[in-house]
Design an enzyme around this catalytic site. Structure first.
Site, mmCIF file in Angstrom:
data_model
loop_
_atom_site.group_PDB
_atom_site.id
_atom_site.type_symbol
_atom_site.label_atom_id
_atom_site.label_comp_id
_atom_site.label_asym_id
_atom_site.label_seq_id
_atom_site.Cartn_x
_atom_site.Cartn_y
_atom_site.Cartn_z
ATOM 1 N N TYR A 128 -2.411 -0.944 10.037
ATOM 2 C CA TYR A 128 -2.506 -1.300 8.616
ATOM 3 C C TYR A 128 -1.257 -0.811 7.867
ATOM 4 C CZ TYR A 128 -4.172 -1.271 3.782
ATOM 5 O OH TYR A 128 -4.305 -1.455 2.423
ATOM 6 N N LYS A 133 1.719 -3.146 6.050
ATOM 7 C CA LYS A 133 2.020 -3.046 4.622
ATOM 8 C C LYS A 133 3.497 -2.694 4.413
ATOM 9 C CE LYS A 133 -1.985 -4.129 2.873
ATOM 10 N NZ LYS A 133 -2.143 -5.312 2.004
ATOM 11 N N SER A 176 0.820 -1.212 0.000
ATOM 12 C CA SER A 176 0.000 0.000 0.000
ATOM 13 C C SER A 176 0.856 1.264 0.000
ATOM 14 C CB SER A 176 -0.886 0.023 1.242
ATOM 15 O OG SER A 176 -1.626 1.219 1.303
HETATM 16 N N1 LIG Z 1 -8.819 -0.499 -2.188
HETATM 17 C C1 LIG Z 1 -7.816 0.312 -1.882
HETATM 18 O O1 LIG Z 1 -7.965 1.554 -1.875
HETATM 19 C C2 LIG Z 1 -6.457 -0.285 -1.553
HETATM 20 C C3 LIG Z 1 -5.350 0.585 -1.475
HETATM 21 C C4 LIG Z 1 -4.112 0.054 -1.182
HETATM 22 C C5 LIG Z 1 -3.958 -1.287 -0.980
HETATM 23 N N2 LIG Z 1 -5.060 -2.112 -1.040
HETATM 24 C C6 LIG Z 1 -4.861 -3.536 -0.801
HETATM 25 O O2 LIG Z 1 -5.444 -4.275 -1.850
HETATM 26 C C7 LIG Z 1 -5.922 -5.515 -1.349
HETATM 27 C C8 LIG Z 1 -7.394 -5.685 -1.698
HETATM 28 O O3 LIG Z 1 -8.104 -4.613 -1.107
HETATM 29 P P1 LIG Z 1 -9.672 -4.401 -1.271
HETATM 30 O O4 LIG Z 1 -9.913 -2.949 -1.319
HETATM 31 O O5 LIG Z 1 -10.193 -5.291 -2.355
HETATM 32 O O6 LIG Z 1 -10.134 -4.885 0.169
HETATM 33 P P2 LIG Z 1 -11.312 -5.872 0.608
HETATM 34 O O7 LIG Z 1 -12.477 -5.704 -0.257
HETATM 35 O O8 LIG Z 1 -11.457 -5.700 2.082
HETATM 36 O O9 LIG Z 1 -10.697 -7.299 0.262
HETATM 37 C C9 LIG Z 1 -9.866 -7.923 1.143
HETATM 38 C C10 LIG Z 1 -9.775 -9.382 0.755
HETATM 39 O O10 LIG Z 1 -9.046 -10.037 1.811
HETATM 40 C C11 LIG Z 1 -9.779 -11.141 2.248
HETATM 41 N N3 LIG Z 1 -9.579 -11.276 3.695
HETATM 42 C C12 LIG Z 1 -9.833 -10.356 4.654
HETATM 43 N N4 LIG Z 1 -9.550 -10.870 5.873
HETATM 44 C C13 LIG Z 1 -9.110 -12.134 5.659
HETATM 45 C C14 LIG Z 1 -8.681 -13.181 6.505
HETATM 46 N N5 LIG Z 1 -8.635 -13.042 7.839
HETATM 47 N N6 LIG Z 1 -8.302 -14.359 5.959
HETATM 48 C C15 LIG Z 1 -8.348 -14.520 4.620
HETATM 49 N N7 LIG Z 1 -8.742 -13.575 3.751
HETATM 50 C C16 LIG Z 1 -9.123 -12.395 4.273
HETATM 51 C C17 LIG Z 1 -11.249 -10.857 1.951
HETATM 52 O O11 LIG Z 1 -11.924 -12.094 1.805
HETATM 53 P P3 LIG Z 1 -13.536 -12.193 1.999
HETATM 54 O O12 LIG Z 1 -14.138 -11.213 1.040
HETATM 55 O O13 LIG Z 1 -13.841 -13.608 1.661
HETATM 56 O O14 LIG Z 1 -13.809 -11.846 3.422
HETATM 57 C C18 LIG Z 1 -11.132 -10.085 0.648
HETATM 58 O O15 LIG Z 1 -11.074 -10.986 -0.445
HETATM 59 C C19 LIG Z 1 -5.632 -5.514 0.152
HETATM 60 O O16 LIG Z 1 -4.384 -6.139 0.390
HETATM 61 C C20 LIG Z 1 -5.529 -4.032 0.475
HETATM 62 O O17 LIG Z 1 -4.761 -3.784 1.621
HETATM 63 C C21 LIG Z 1 -6.295 -1.637 -1.328
#
Ligand SMILES: NC(=O)c1ccc[n+]([C@@H]2O[C@H](COP(=O)([O-])OP(=O)(O)OC[C@H]3O[C@@H](n4cnc5c(N)ncnc54)[C@H](OP(=O)(O)O)[C@@H]3O)[C@@H](O)[C@H]2O)c1
Length: 224
Positions: free
Chosen positions: A129, A133, A116
Site C-alpha cells: 500500500y 501511494k 497517503s
Molecule cells: N482513511 C484513511 O485513513 C486514509 C489515509 C490516507 C489515504 N487514504 C486514501 O483515501 C482514499 C479513500 O480511502 P477510504 O478510507 O475512504 O477507503 P475505503 O473506504 O476503502 O474506500 C476505497 C474506495 O475505493 C473503491 N475501490 C476499492 N477497490 C476498488 C477497485 N478494485 N476498483 C474500483 N474501486 C475500488 C471502493 O469502492 P466500493 O466501496 O464500491 O468497493 C471505495 O469507494 C484511498 O485512496 C485511501 O488510500 C485514506
C-alpha cells in the site's frame, strides 16, 4: 462517480450531491481495460470530463495486512499484485484516458491523486500500500510536467489517518487513543477536510499548485 462493490453506498452519496449532471459507473479498476471503460462511460453519460480524482484504492484492512516477516509468500504476492493493479495501474490508466480526452479537446483540466502519508512515513504492516501511494505521488509529479503545456494541472494529497467508515472500528477500539495522539491537534482528520482540499486542487484557481503533494495530516508527520 465510480464505485466497485458498494452500490448502495454509492447511490446514497449520489443522492446527497446537489445539482444535476452526476452518473454512477461500476468498475473493478484492478481489471485490465476497466479504466478506459470508466472514462468512456463517463464521457457517454456526461458529454465531457474535465476533472479526474483518483480516490479509489485497495486500502489497508485486516484481510490484506502483510507484514513481511509474518506473511506467506503466496499471500504476499497476491496482495502486492492486487494493490499495484488497483492503486497504481488502474490510476495510471485513468490518467491516460482523461489526459488524452482533454488533450484531444484542446482544453485544460485537473487530475488529483489521493495518495497517503504512508508513502513518506512507511507502512510496515502494508508495504505494498505504502509503495503504491509513493508511486502515485511520483506519477502525479511526472504527469504535472508532461501535461502543463496542455493546461492540465496534476496534484496529489497525502492524508494521514482519516475517520472514514473503513477506519471506524480502529478509532473506537484500543488503538483509537494512540491514533488521535499522532497529531498535536489530538484528533484524526475528517473526510470533509480531505474533500475540501481535493475540491480546491481540482479548481482552476489551483493550477499553479500543479506538481505538488499536499500533506493533510494535522502536523502528525513533517516531511523535510
Ligand atoms: N482513511 C484513511 O485513513 C486514509 C489515509 C490516507 C489515504 N487514504 C486514501 O483515501 C482514499 C479513500 O480511502 P477510504 O478510507 O475512504 O477507503 P475505503 O473506504 O476503502 O474506500 C476505497 C474506495 O475505493 C473503491 N475501490 C476499492 N477497490 C476498488 C477497485 N478494485 N476498483 C474500483 N474501486 C475500488 C471502493 O469502492 P466500493 O466501496 O464500491 O468497493 C471505495 O469507494 C484511498 O485512496 C485511501 O488510500 C485514506
Amino acid at each position: 462517480m465510480q464505485y466497485a462493490g458498494g452500490r448502495a453506498d454509492a447511490e446514497e452519496t449520489l443522492r446527497q450531491l446537489p445539482g444535476e449532471g452526476h452518473a454512477l459507473i461500476q468498475a473493478d479498476l484492478g481489471e485490465p481495460g476497466a479504466a478506459e471503460q470508466v472514462v468512456a462511460d463517463a464521457i457517454a453519460a456526461l458529454g465531457t470530463v474535465d476533472v479526474l480524482v483518483n480516490n479509489a484504492a485497495a486500502a489497508p484492512t485486516a484481510e490484506n495486512r502483510h507484514p513481511i516477516a509474518q506473511t506467506p509468500l503466496a499471500d504476499w504476492q497476491r496482495i502486492w499484485r492486487r494493490m499495484v493493479d488497483v492503486n497504481l495501474l488502474g490510476a495510471a490508466d485513468l490518467c491516460w484516458a482523461v489526459a488524452n480526452h482533454l488533450v484531444g479537446r484542446g482544453v485544460g483540466g485537473a487530475i488529483v491523486n489521493v495518495g497517503s502519508r504512508g508513502a513518506f512515513r512507511g507502512e510496515p504492516d502494508f508495504p505494498a500500500y505504502g509503495s503504491t501511494k509513493a508511486a502515485l505521488h511520483s506519477l502525479g509529479q511526472s504527469l504535472a510536467v508532461a501535461l502543463a503545456p496542455h493546461g492540465i494541472a496534476v496534484t496529489s494529497v497525502a492524508p494521514g489517518f482519516v475517520a472514514t467508515e473503513r477506519q471506524a472500528a480502529k478509532l473506537s477500539g484500543p488503538e483509537g487513543e494512540r491514533l488521535r495522539a499522532e497529531s498535536p491537534f489530538g484528533r484524526v482528520g475528517t473526510p470533509e477536510e480531505i474533500a475540501a482540499t481535493v475540491h480546491f486542487l481540482a479548481s482552476p484557481a489551483a493550477v499553479w499548485a500543479s506538481g505538488t503533494v499536499v500533506d493533510l495530516n494535522g502536523a502528525s508527520y513533517l516531511r523535510t
